[in-house]
Structures are given as C-alpha cells and as structure tokens.
Design a protein around this motif. Structure first.
Motif, PDB file in Angstrom:
ATOM      1  N   ASP A  34       0.844  -1.199   0.000  1.00  8.45           N
ATOM      2  CA  ASP A  34       0.000   0.000   0.000  1.00  8.45           C
ATOM      3  C   ASP A  34       0.876   1.244   0.000  1.00  8.45           C
ATOM      4  O   ASP A  34       1.891   1.313   0.713  1.00  8.45           O
ATOM      5  N   PHE A  35       0.447   2.230  -0.779  1.00  8.82           N
ATOM      6  CA  PHE A  35       1.122   3.528  -0.778  1.00  8.82           C
ATOM      7  C   PHE A  35       0.064   4.618  -0.753  1.00  8.82           C
ATOM      8  O   PHE A  35      -0.865   4.617  -1.572  1.00  8.82           O
ATOM      9  N   GLY A  36       0.192   5.554   0.186  1.00  7.08           N
ATOM     10  CA  GLY A  36      -0.788   6.626   0.316  1.00  7.08           C
ATOM     11  C   GLY A  36      -0.138   7.994   0.374  1.00  7.08           C
ATOM     12  O   GLY A  36       1.033   8.154   0.768  1.00  7.08           O
ATOM     13  N   TRP A  37      -0.915   8.993  -0.027  1.00  9.47           N
ATOM     14  CA  TRP A  37      -0.453  10.390  -0.009  1.00  9.47           C
ATOM     15  C   TRP A  37      -1.621  11.270   0.393  1.00  9.47           C
ATOM     16  O   TRP A  37      -2.762  11.022  -0.028  1.00  9.47           O
ATOM     17  N   ARG A  38      -1.357  12.276   1.238  1.00  9.54           N
ATOM     18  CA  ARG A  38      -2.423  13.147   1.723  1.00  9.54           C
ATOM     19  C   ARG A  38      -1.960  14.605   1.727  1.00  9.54           C
ATOM     20  O   ARG A  38      -0.818  14.900   2.091  1.00  9.54           O
ATOM     21  N   TYR A  39      -2.890  15.484   1.328  1.00 11.41           N
ATOM     22  CA  TYR A  39      -2.629  16.926   1.353  1.00 11.41           C
ATOM     23  C   TYR A  39      -3.807  17.616   2.033  1.00 11.41           C
ATOM     24  O   TYR A  39      -4.978  17.312   1.752  1.00 11.41           O
ATOM     25  N   ILE A  40      -3.506  18.553   2.923  1.00  9.55           N
ATOM     26  CA  ILE A  40      -4.555  19.274   3.659  1.00  9.55           C
ATOM     27  C   ILE A  40      -4.174  20.747   3.756  1.00  9.55           C
ATOM     28  O   ILE A  40      -3.033  21.078   4.102  1.00  9.55           O
ATOM     29  N   ASP A  41      -5.149  21.622   3.436  1.00  9.41           N
ATOM     30  CA  ASP A  41      -5.021  23.036   3.769  1.00  9.41           C
ATOM     31  C   ASP A  41      -6.354  23.508   4.337  1.00  9.41           C
ATOM     32  O   ASP A  41      -7.217  22.702   4.682  1.00  9.41           O
ATOM     33  N   LYS A  42      -6.561  24.815   4.442  1.00  7.38           N
ATOM     34  CA  LYS A  42      -7.742  25.335   5.119  1.00  7.38           C
ATOM     35  C   LYS A  42      -9.040  25.001   4.385  1.00  7.38           C
ATOM     36  O   LYS A  42     -10.093  24.867   5.012  1.00  7.38           O
ATOM     37  N   LYS A  43      -9.003  24.870   3.070  1.00  8.25           N
ATOM     38  CA  LYS A  43     -10.219  24.640   2.299  1.00  8.25           C
ATOM     39  C   LYS A  43     -10.275  23.298   1.587  1.00  8.25           C
ATOM     40  O   LYS A  43     -11.347  22.887   1.127  1.00  8.25           O
ATOM     41  N   THR A  44      -9.161  22.621   1.491  1.00  5.01           N
ATOM     42  CA  THR A  44      -9.099  21.414   0.670  1.00  5.01           C
ATOM     43  C   THR A  44      -8.352  20.299   1.396  1.00  5.01           C
ATOM     44  O   THR A  44      -7.357  20.552   2.085  1.00  5.01           O
ATOM     45  N   SER A  45      -8.833  19.098   1.225  1.00  2.00           N
ATOM     46  CA  SER A  45      -8.069  17.924   1.656  1.00  2.00           C
ATOM     47  C   SER A  45      -8.224  16.850   0.585  1.00  2.00           C
ATOM     48  O   SER A  45      -9.308  16.671   0.024  1.00  2.00           O
ATOM     49  N   ILE A  46      -7.142  16.169   0.299  1.00  4.92           N
ATOM     50  CA  ILE A  46      -7.177  15.102  -0.701  1.00  4.92           C
ATOM     51  C   ILE A  46      -6.318  13.947  -0.205  1.00  4.92           C
ATOM     52  O   ILE A  46      -5.237  14.153   0.341  1.00  4.92           O
ATOM     53  N   SER A  47      -6.851  12.746  -0.367  1.00  3.87           N
ATOM     54  CA  SER A  47      -6.124  11.534   0.003  1.00  3.87           C
ATOM     55  C   SER A  47      -6.123  10.592  -1.197  1.00  3.87           C
ATOM     56  O   SER A  47      -7.163  10.389  -1.831  1.00  3.87           O
ATOM     57  N   VAL A  48      -4.961  10.035  -1.493  1.00  2.00           N
ATOM     58  CA  VAL A  48      -4.813   9.077  -2.590  1.00  2.00           C
ATOM     59  C   VAL A  48      -4.149   7.830  -2.028  1.00  2.00           C
ATOM     60  O   VAL A  48      -3.126   7.919  -1.345  1.00  2.00           O
ATOM     61  N   ASN A  49      -4.740   6.675  -2.298  1.00  2.00           N
ATOM     62  CA  ASN A  49      -4.182   5.414  -1.813  1.00  2.00           C
ATOM     63  C   ASN A  49      -4.167   4.406  -2.950  1.00  2.00           C
ATOM     64  O   ASN A  49      -5.189   4.160  -3.584  1.00  2.00           O
ATOM     65  N   THR A  50      -3.006   3.856  -3.219  1.00  2.00           N
ATOM     66  CA  THR A  50      -2.880   2.774  -4.203  1.00  2.00           C
ATOM     67  C   THR A  50      -2.513   1.492  -3.473  1.00  2.00           C
ATOM     68  O   THR A  50      -1.859   1.528  -2.428  1.00  2.00           O
ATOM     69  N   PHE A  51      -2.921   0.362  -4.026  1.00  2.00           N
ATOM     70  CA  PHE A  51      -2.691  -0.900  -3.331  1.00  2.00           C
ATOM     71  C   PHE A  51      -2.549  -2.040  -4.331  1.00  2.00           C
ATOM     72  O   PHE A  51      -3.048  -1.987  -5.456  1.00  2.00           O
ATOM     73  N   TYR A  52      -1.850  -3.063  -3.873  1.00  2.00           N
ATOM     74  CA  TYR A  52      -1.718  -4.304  -4.643  1.00  2.00           C
ATOM     75  C   TYR A  52      -1.734  -5.458  -3.652  1.00  2.00           C
ATOM     76  O   TYR A  52      -1.037  -5.427  -2.626  1.00  2.00           O
ATOM     77  N   MET A  53      -2.522  -6.483  -3.928  1.00  3.89           N
ATOM     78  CA  MET A  53      -2.580  -7.681  -3.102  1.00  3.89           C
ATOM     79  C   MET A  53      -2.425  -8.901  -3.997  1.00  3.89           C
ATOM     80  O   MET A  53      -3.176  -9.065  -4.951  1.00  3.89           O
ATOM     81  N   HIS A  54      -1.463  -9.752  -3.661  1.00  5.25           N
ATOM     82  CA  HIS A  54      -1.334 -11.044  -4.347  1.00  5.25           C
ATOM     83  C   HIS A  54      -1.868 -12.111  -3.411  1.00  5.25           C
ATOM     84  O   HIS A  54      -1.441 -12.218  -2.257  1.00  5.25           O
ATOM     85  N   ARG A  55      -2.787 -12.945  -3.911  1.00  3.38           N
ATOM     86  CA  ARG A  55      -3.466 -13.944  -3.082  1.00  3.38           C
ATOM     87  C   ARG A  55      -3.057 -15.352  -3.526  1.00  3.38           C
ATOM     88  O   ARG A  55      -3.050 -15.660  -4.719  1.00  3.38           O
ATOM     89  N   ASN A  56      -2.747 -16.191  -2.557  1.00  7.64           N
ATOM     90  CA  ASN A  56      -2.386 -17.587  -2.823  1.00  7.64           C
ATOM     91  C   ASN A  56      -3.426 -18.515  -2.205  1.00  7.64           C
ATOM     92  O   ASN A  56      -3.848 -18.318  -1.067  1.00  7.64           O
ATOM     93  N   ASN A  57      -3.815 -19.552  -2.976  1.00  9.33           N
ATOM     94  CA  ASN A  57      -4.772 -20.536  -2.475  1.00  9.33           C
ATOM     95  C   ASN A  57      -6.070 -19.849  -2.029  1.00  9.33           C
ATOM     96  O   ASN A  57      -6.558 -20.036  -0.907  1.00  9.33           O
TER      97      ASN A  57
END
Length: 250
Positions: A34-57
């Motif tokens: 997982d990799f995330g990034w967040r930005y916040i100021d007085k009027k705006t907030s943005i969060s971005v999260n990318t992810f990868y999961m490898h599943r076995n069985n």
C-alpha cells in the motif's frame, strides 16, 4: 507506505452431503503493498491510496444445489482456487469553499483476477476459467454536498458502482447503478436537531445479490422425463425510503 501479509485459516464445510473433495478447504495467504499520499489546507483535503494484493490458495464462497429437484439443498460452502490479485486506487477529495458549504468526492478503481479453478457438484467437475472476483466492481464513486443557512442545512449525495459478478459459482452479472439521497435538517436549539431524509429518492431498482439454481417445480420434457432449469434469482437493494429523525445531544 506499508508492506504486509495476511493469513486465513482452513476449515471444514459442515454439510455431510457435499462431495468429499469439497468438505475441506485449505488456508489462504496474501502479500499486500500500500502507498498513500495526503494533502490538507484550510479549504481542501485530498487523500490518494494505491494498493496491490497477491493472493495464494484463494478461499471462495461457492454455492450449488446438492440434490436435483430439491431447492432446500441449496448450500453455501468454502473452496479454494489457485492464486490471483487485487489492485487499484482510491481518491478522496473534500473542498470547503466557505463556512456555509462543504463538498466531497470519492472515487475507487479496482482490478481483480482469480486464476482458473475447479470444484465438484455430485460427480461432475466444474471448471471456471480465469476471471474477475465476485462483488468486485471495477469502479465505485460517491459525491455530495452540505449547504448551511442559519439553523437549516441541505445535504445530498449520489453513490454508484459498476457491474460485478454475483458469485464465484456462476457467471451472472449485475447492472451498473447509482442512487441519490437527500437530507434536510433544522437545528432547533444547541442540543436538539430534526431532519427529514430520503434514500434512493428516484426509486432506482438495483440488484445486490444473485443466486443461480433450480427453485421451481419440475416439468416434463418431450420424452416425459423430469427436468428443471436453473434460473437467476435476484435480491434487490433498498427502494425509495423516507424518514424523520430527531436528535438530542446530552
């Protein structure tokens, strides 16, 4: 940034009429990035999260009708596929232009894959080719606002998702849909608030589950032999609903 792995234990399906091959299921493990990034100021907030999961069985929730002509024998059980993956991105954006208005938007993109797998129904082996996981729409979204005016407020939002497989046991697919909700409120005093709200205000009919099996009584074919057709039976989401809420904060 996080790197982790997870584990789900194996077990036993409790229905004694299941084929012996299907009575036990093995553990599943996965690797997550997982990799995330967040930005916040007085009027705006943005969060971005990318992810990868490898599943076995991979553990799958399968279902089938164990006895021909007996819909009461429809049963859910856990089985294993080989491997697969999930990856995607989530974006959350909140904008507050002034103290009287709040807006937000959430978008999720998802890609899933389960390699081909097979399971037994009575003495028949069912092969499922490589495909997406069930209940995993390729996109979801939600956007809305809240507007304040003195002691009143008006809030509305639209949420939606793309089509998805109903089950890992069959290839029936839902339809994409979106629903609209609204809420109008008034703050009577510091402690008391009343609101009138509506969910799915356009009364959208949308399916959230799908079951594929033979439920209706047997007919006879041209040779006088009994037969039953498997059909898709749908469970629908909540229809148009209105309500009144009174809140008292101690």
């Amino acid at each position: 940034l996080s790197i982790s792995n997870g584990f789900k234990s194996g077990g036993v399906n409790q229905n004694p009429t299941l084929n012996q091959i299907n009575q036990f299921f093995e553990p599943e493990d996965n690797f997550n990035f997982d990799f995330g990034w967040r930005y916040i100021d007085k009027k705006t907030s943005i969060s971005v999260n990318t992810f990868y999961m490898h599943r076995n069985n991979i553990q799958l929730n399968l279902s089938n009708q164990l006895e021909e002509g007996n819909p009461n024998s429809f049963y859910f059980y856990t089985a294993n596929a080989s491997d697969g993956y999930n990856y995607g991105i989530n974006i959350d954006l909140n904008i507050t232009p002034n103290e009287n208005l709040e807006t937000y938007m959430t978008i999720g993109l998802l890609e899933t894959m389960i390699n081909s797998y097979q399971y037994m129904i009575e003495n028949t082996t069912i092969l499922v080719p490589k495909r997406e996981a069930s209940h995993a729409p390729s996109y979801t979204y939600s956007f809305g606002f809240t507007k304040y005016h003195k002691n009143f407020y008006l809030s509305g939002n639209i949420t939606g998702k793309n089509k998805f497989y109903f089950s890992d046991s069959h290839n029936k697919i839902s339809e994409a849909y979106s629903i609209t909700n609204i809420d109008i409120g008034y703050k009577i005093s510091k402690n008391i608030e009343i609101s009138v709200w509506g969910k799915n205000i356009f009364d959208k009919k949308y399916s959230i589950r799908g079951f594929y099996f033979a439920l209706e009584p047997l007919d006879l074919d041209q040779n006088g032999n009994p037969w039953d057709d498997e059909k898709l039976y749908l469970m629908y989401g909540e229809s148009l609903t209105f309500g009144l809420t009174l809140k008292y904060n101690i």
